[in-house]
Design a protein around this motif. Sequence first.
Motif, PDB file in Angstrom:
ATOM      1  N   VAL A  40       0.842  -1.195   0.000  1.00 28.55           N
ATOM      2  CA  VAL A  40       0.000   0.000   0.000  1.00 28.55           C
ATOM      3  C   VAL A  40       0.881   1.251   0.000  1.00 28.55           C
ATOM      4  CG1 VAL A  40      -1.674   1.333   1.324  1.00 28.55           C
ATOM      5  CG2 VAL A  40      -1.931  -1.128   1.138  1.00 28.55           C
ATOM      6  N   LEU A  44       1.162   4.275  -2.695  1.00 29.94           N
ATOM      7  CA  LEU A  44       0.997   5.688  -2.342  1.00 29.94           C
ATOM      8  C   LEU A  44       2.184   6.503  -2.854  1.00 29.94           C
ATOM      9  CD1 LEU A  44      -0.464   5.587   1.283  1.00 29.94           C
ATOM     10  CD2 LEU A  44      -1.636   6.024  -0.868  1.00 29.94           C
ATOM     11  N   VAL A  61      -6.608   8.229  -9.152  1.00 31.16           N
ATOM     12  CA  VAL A  61      -7.173   6.912  -9.477  1.00 31.16           C
ATOM     13  C   VAL A  61      -6.295   5.798  -8.911  1.00 31.16           C
ATOM     14  CG1 VAL A  61      -7.641   5.346 -11.387  1.00 31.16           C
ATOM     15  CG2 VAL A  61      -8.477   7.685 -11.464  1.00 31.16           C
ATOM     16  N   ILE A  63      -4.611   5.864  -6.159  1.00 27.04           N
ATOM     17  CA  ILE A  63      -4.948   5.705  -4.737  1.00 27.04           C
ATOM     18  C   ILE A  63      -6.329   5.077  -4.585  1.00 27.04           C
ATOM     19  CG2 ILE A  63      -5.474   6.969  -2.628  1.00 27.04           C
ATOM     20  CD1 ILE A  63      -3.325   8.957  -3.406  1.00 27.04           C
ATOM     21  N   LEU A  64      -7.266   5.644  -5.345  1.00 29.89           N
ATOM     22  CA  LEU A  64      -8.658   5.220  -5.203  1.00 29.89           C
ATOM     23  C   LEU A  64      -8.806   3.734  -5.511  1.00 29.89           C
ATOM     24  CD1 LEU A  64     -11.523   6.233  -4.679  1.00 29.89           C
ATOM     25  CD2 LEU A  64     -11.712   6.741  -7.101  1.00 29.89           C
ATOM     26  N   TYR A  66      -6.232   1.277  -6.474  1.00 25.39           N
ATOM     27  CA  TYR A  66      -5.287   0.283  -5.955  1.00 25.39           C
ATOM     28  C   TYR A  66      -5.242   0.293  -4.420  1.00 25.39           C
ATOM     29  CZ  TYR A  66      -3.762  -0.918 -10.572  1.00 25.39           C
ATOM     30  OH  TYR A  66      -3.740  -1.376 -11.837  1.00 25.39           O
ATOM     31  N   ALA A  67      -4.934   1.480  -3.869  1.00 23.47           N
ATOM     32  CA  ALA A  67      -4.793   1.508  -2.414  1.00 23.47           C
ATOM     33  C   ALA A  67      -6.142   1.365  -1.719  1.00 23.47           C
ATOM     34  CB  ALA A  67      -4.126   2.811  -1.988  1.00 23.47           C
ATOM     35  N   GLY A  68      -7.132   2.092  -2.254  1.00 23.72           N
ATOM     36  CA  GLY A  68      -8.418   2.150  -1.556  1.00 23.72           C
ATOM     37  C   GLY A  68      -9.261   0.919  -1.717  1.00 23.72           C
ATOM     38  N   ALA A  69      -9.176   0.255  -2.873  1.00 24.69           N
ATOM     39  CA  ALA A  69     -10.088  -0.865  -3.099  1.00 24.69           C
ATOM     40  C   ALA A  69      -9.359  -2.196  -3.209  1.00 24.69           C
ATOM     41  CB  ALA A  69     -10.918  -0.609  -4.352  1.00 24.69           C
ATOM     42  N   MET A  71      -6.238  -3.228  -2.630  1.00 26.37           N
ATOM     43  CA  MET A  71      -5.432  -3.698  -1.513  1.00 26.37           C
ATOM     44  C   MET A  71      -6.275  -4.027  -0.281  1.00 26.37           C
ATOM     45  SD  MET A  71      -2.598  -4.290  -2.517  1.00 26.37           S
ATOM     46  CE  MET A  71      -2.046  -4.832  -0.928  1.00 26.37           C
ATOM     47  N   VAL A  72      -7.373  -3.313  -0.122  1.00 21.24           N
ATOM     48  CA  VAL A  72      -8.253  -3.627   1.010  1.00 21.24           C
ATOM     49  C   VAL A  72      -8.808  -5.037   0.864  1.00 21.24           C
ATOM     50  CG1 VAL A  72     -10.351  -2.994   2.200  1.00 21.24           C
ATOM     51  CG2 VAL A  72      -8.826  -1.228   1.423  1.00 21.24           C
ATOM     52  N   VAL A  73      -9.167  -5.354  -0.391  1.00 24.89           N
ATOM     53  CA  VAL A  73      -9.679  -6.705  -0.632  1.00 24.89           C
ATOM     54  C   VAL A  73      -8.583  -7.734  -0.384  1.00 24.89           C
ATOM     55  CG1 VAL A  73     -10.706  -8.216  -2.338  1.00 24.89           C
ATOM     56  CG2 VAL A  73     -11.393  -5.844  -2.226  1.00 24.89           C
TER      57      VAL A  73
ATOM     58  N   GLY B 144     -10.242   9.351  -3.110  1.00 28.14           N
ATOM     59  CA  GLY B 144      -9.037   8.578  -2.857  1.00 28.14           C
ATOM     60  C   GLY B 144      -8.685   8.565  -1.387  1.00 28.14           C
ATOM     61  N   SER B 147     -11.105   6.622   0.739  1.00 32.13           N
ATOM     62  CA  SER B 147     -10.963   5.168   0.610  1.00 32.13           C
ATOM     63  C   SER B 147      -9.831   4.658   1.485  1.00 32.13           C
ATOM     64  CB  SER B 147     -10.746   4.776  -0.838  1.00 32.13           C
ATOM     65  OG  SER B 147      -9.483   5.253  -1.256  1.00 32.13           O
ATOM     66  N   LEU B 148      -8.858   5.524   1.797  1.00 33.88           N
ATOM     67  CA  LEU B 148      -7.762   5.077   2.670  1.00 33.88           C
ATOM     68  C   LEU B 148      -8.219   4.934   4.124  1.00 33.88           C
ATOM     69  CD1 LEU B 148      -4.654   7.014   1.369  1.00 33.88           C
ATOM     70  CD2 LEU B 148      -5.333   4.676   0.947  1.00 33.88           C
ATOM     71  N   TYR B 151      -8.451   1.577   5.980  1.00 37.09           N
ATOM     72  CA  TYR B 151      -7.320   0.884   6.594  1.00 37.09           C
ATOM     73  C   TYR B 151      -7.336   0.987   8.110  1.00 37.09           C
ATOM     74  CZ  TYR B 151      -5.227  -0.157   2.149  1.00 37.09           C
ATOM     75  OH  TYR B 151      -5.004  -0.675   0.920  1.00 37.09           O
ATOM     76  N   ILE B 177     -16.323  -0.433   1.182  1.00 37.86           N
ATOM     77  CA  ILE B 177     -15.941  -0.619  -0.232  1.00 37.86           C
ATOM     78  C   ILE B 177     -17.181  -0.584  -1.110  1.00 37.86           C
ATOM     79  CG2 ILE B 177     -14.934  -2.234  -1.853  1.00 37.86           C
ATOM     80  CD1 ILE B 177     -13.063  -3.140   0.256  1.00 37.86           C
ATOM     81  N   GLU B 180     -18.617   2.922  -1.383  1.00 37.92           N
ATOM     82  CA  GLU B 180     -17.744   3.845  -2.106  1.00 37.92           C
ATOM     83  C   GLU B 180     -18.075   3.826  -3.593  1.00 37.92           C
ATOM     84  OE1 GLU B 180     -13.437   3.281  -1.654  1.00 37.92           O
ATOM     85  OE2 GLU B 180     -13.864   4.085   0.347  1.00 37.92           O
TER      86      GLU B 180
END
Lengths: 170, 363, 580, 189
Positions: A40, A44, A61, A63-64, A66-69, A71-73, B144, B147-148, B151, B177, B180
């Motif tokens: 993550v 960033l 995009v 962040i939104l 890859y990091a936000g969705a 990686m959370v999964v 963005g 969405s962080l 974590y 998720i 969002e």
Amino acid sequence: MPQFTDLFFYALAGLTLLFGFLTVLNPLSRSPVTSAMFLVLTILCMAGLFVLLHAFFLAAVQILVYAGAVMVVFLFVIMLLDLKADERRHINKIAVGLGGLSALAIAGTLVASIVKTVPVSQTAGRLAEGETKALGRLLFESHILPFEILSVLLLVAMVGAILITKKDLR
Amino acid sequence: MEAINYLNPTAQMILFSALKIGVVFGVVMTAVAYAVLVERKVSAWIQNRVGPNRTSPFFIDYLPVIGPFLVKLGIFQPAADGLKFLLKEDFTPNYVRKVYFWLAPAITVIPALLTVAVIPFGSNLGSEKMVIADLNVGILYTFGIVSLGVYGIVLAGYGSNSKYPFLGSIRSTAQMISYEIAMGMSVIPIFILTESLNLSDIIRYQAEHGWMILKQPLAFVIFLIASFAETNRLPFDLPESESELVGGYHTEYSSMKFALFFLGEYANMIASAAMMVTLFLGGWTMPFIDALNLPASSLLLGFVHIGVFFAKMAFFMIVFIWVRWMLPRFRYDQLMDLGWRRFIPLALANIVVTALVVALFNN
Amino acid sequence: MSAPAAPSSTLAPVPAPAVPPVETMTVIVNGKTVQVPKTMPDWQGKPAPTTMLQAAKIAGVDIPHYCYHDKLPIAGNCRMCLVEFGTPMMGPDRKPVLNEDGTPKISRSVLPYEPGTSRGAIACATPISPGMEIYANSKATEQMRESVLESLLINHPLDCTICDQAGECKLQEYSVQHGKADSQFVETKVHKPKAVDLGPRIVLDDERCILCTRCIRFTRDIAGDDALGIVNRGSYNTISAFEPGKFDNNYTLNTVDLCPVGALTSKDFRFKMRVWFLKETKSLCTSCGTGCNITTGSREGVIHRYEPRENDAVNGPWMCDSGRLNYRWVGRADRLKQVLRTAADGTRQPVSWNAAIESAALILTQAPQGSVAFVVSARQTNEELFLLKKLATHTGALTDSVAREGEPDRLLVSEDRNPNSNGVRLIGMAFTEFGFNLTKIAEGIAQGRIKTLVVFGEDVTRVGIGPELLAKLDALIVSDILPNATTAAATLLLPGAAHAEKRGTFVNVKGRLQKFQKAVEAPGEARPEWEFLRELVHSLTGHNGYRTIEGLFNQMATEVPAFAGLEWAQVGDTGVTVQI
Amino acid sequence: MSTKVVDRPPLTFYERTYLPAILGGLKVTAKHFADTVFKGNSVTMQYPEERWVVPEGYRGAPYLVKDQDGATKCVSCQLCEFVCPPKAIRITTPGADGLTADRKNAEKMPKEFEINMLRCIFCGMCQEVCPEEAIFLQKDYSITGENRESMIFNKEKLLKLGGTHAGVQKWKNKLEEAQAQETFPVDAQ
């Protein structure tokens, strides 16, 4: 202030590499969660690099999505699985060798392409200039075919994923 | 004051940005504290109770009439609450994963505070624009960063190493998720209409063409409901539903670390309210009054704009609090059903319809 | 204390009759046919015609009674045991009249002048006749009981909240079982003297008295001290002492047990504890060699009273006042509570039991044969004496015990004031005459032959081994309950437990082996002697047994000839007789 | 006991939009809000200043009472101590010489009477069992102390808190009866 930007670039690039390395090989922890968290951080930092290139849309995009969705999964799955065994697992020497080889190959490709690249002037590089509209035009006018192929590919992947999860549909 | 004009532009920008960041940070923190008070008071009133009315600092004796009234309103309660959080024992269970356990509250708060950076909370004061960073992808930045925020909750559940926090965090993650996506899709028609991702541009568009809530009511409804889910507020507070999960992801937290989760939740509420004001209620503008619809020409007007923005935001905060007592908690499957099978298709349909209308009528 | 001149026959243990061919007759109690002997032993053990009350008891029916007591002469004055009965009807031909189904026709007893009304008879004094039917639960009987109770309660103050007898009061119990809810008596009750001082140990409340005369009969016929009587007439009848305040023979407190109500109360137990709080433990009196069976009443670790427990082989239902009141020492504040050891520098320091047993074992192991002497008390239990004997044998020690004698009386008190003198003899810790070896031990210490002395439960400074002799010893291991000159000189002091704090057995002067149970916990670190002796024996001889008192007793029975064949479980609550 | 499954009525489209639920909720909450803010209909009691009116028959803390003459009613019968489920009551008996009663003829009074209010569960068994009507559950519900010892109320304190009970004076009546019977031929003590 080009010097200022350069400073940021080197700092971010260095951090990206460091975090990337820690994702794969962390001397302090073998927990998959830690690896995922470093991934993550890598993402960033890459978003930061995009910002330095004035590609704000891409950065956001990155962040939104890859990091936000994504990686959370990832984290989600790692947490739900029992990964105690993985934390204890020994390093497979063959795998390390093969991995090293492919890393070298990729590094070679990268070096080769960097060497071949002709540096462009600052102004010429700002074609898109971070403008969403410009990016949209680029995608939907000059690169419409690859874009649509990608869309179809994604759709196929999605349908496949749903089919796999729904076992009783068979 | 004159000295400022002699500074070079970069220094000026840094100075003003720092000032704005400081003020906004202070205002947001105060707002969070008082949001808690408002929550307690409004909840009390809805339930025929009194709410906090006891905290009285020593100097209250010197204020004859206004003092007791302020005490009755509980004006000093947030200070007492804050002090309490600071002084309580910070308890760390010995089975937690320490790094993540400590990291989680911080990761929850930081994104919530960062979102505020791109919100234009006023037109301008003098020549300075009342937004910390006027990004041309402001809205994307917001999504963005928001969405962080997930974590924090994921790591809180993972780091606590205990079943209730874990279940709470899993639920929360899935919920956030899912919503969002609906939230992000609901705002796309706005960009189609305004042809910009910059929040200041969106406000300008609304000042000229009327509030977006009138043009995109469906988008507003989806955004509103999704923001309830994103902030874990009732009726979607499944991650911390105390009847099932004790305290959800913050079961194991105490003292200041717990306070940070609390702070994050309310900061998220404030950010959501600010986003809704900006996107759908015309930000700092007021229709029918030209002086208020145009960027401020005087310092006074500038402050009035900020006031208008905060008034609209306060309205949404009250809505957040009020809805808490209006509806019972959703069941988890109902929640997911609502998100995936109702809101996402509706948002998609809204995009298509808006795009068609724009394509047919604007050219 | 006047020596009571009691009829010697009273305590002659009524031997379970060696089943002589007893003539029986058939009676019917509550419809149930039973065979009962024609005669049964009366209060003196002489054969007397069987009464309805005894017959009912054989049939398993308890007829309520106040004045009747199987160890007292029959008075028949309380009327509580009135029952309706019937006898087979006789025809003019002196043949039983038969019913149609062939059973004898019964004529119920009725009032001669009022043939419709049943006439009861007092079950305690009416002899049975063949074929008699006793209706102990009939409606008429119940009515009689109701009326008798109502009559007894006419002047009774009903101050149960204050009365010490509440909880074990026959008047309370029968009122609940057989009485009426209300009384027809509306007049003012006769108020009689309260808290009359009868003697040094007895208080009388005349209002509560139901005039059953049990106390009078006991004092006259059993204690042989005709000190009580009834004075005045009618409603003003009261019990009185011949010389008020001088009802002071050694058996007065038995009248408290006998009194079915709370009229006679013990000054010692007065207002001290309600009886329903007391935990009752079967125990033995240790004041003399008779070994009267007692019930210890204790609450939360404090003993509140002793009461005699009926055992016809030892004490009947009685016990003496001096023994009964001799319980306070168990709870004395100066009880030994700490394990103490004299350190090298001469100071005494508390040590743990483990350390104490280790050093005791060390002393006894290192002592050369013949350099050890044991003085044990005849107040120790057989089990403890048995373990001590093992130690003494192991070390080749001289052993002895201390005699303790006093004035006997003709009823219960024995000349021997040790509870277990015969146990000491049977186990072999002393000769028939105690004190034979004591002089030898004293000499041995004086000459320096004996360097280690083990004393259990005695103060040897009183029997010729003075402090100057004790000072010559290398080690003085003492176990006792209360402090004395010997415990003060001990180099190793092991606090023991009183008989109420442990289990064990005694053998009384007549050779009756009886066991007693634990009522309260020993104070502080004090432990029952057999528990630490068992560990000490294990340390010395390696014998690892006797984990329980039962196991220890059974082991003892296999090794001591006098107890051969006995088992703990076999020694019932009233004991067994062994050969002495 | 059979279970009856009740069919859920199908929701209409209007109901499925959640709108009626939301509006209903709004109505109810708004009504209560207005009630509290504008009419002042709050149910909250400002505790230390405002006190609850304790109803008759409330089972508060048990205290000892005195009779009309100021005499202790308790005769130390220990029934309350026996019946007390949490063993909160502890009576020290007067002992043999115990004519410590502060009124004649009752002969007996507790030397000490302690109730551990930390143990007391306010069940009222003591009141129910008391044959002398000497102990009553009264209206105290907020009992506080600075340490455990101060929560053990002794006889003096219990009597002070308990006050006077206007009931039948059983022992006094008995005494008067006995005094009236001057004809009794034997001198009392």
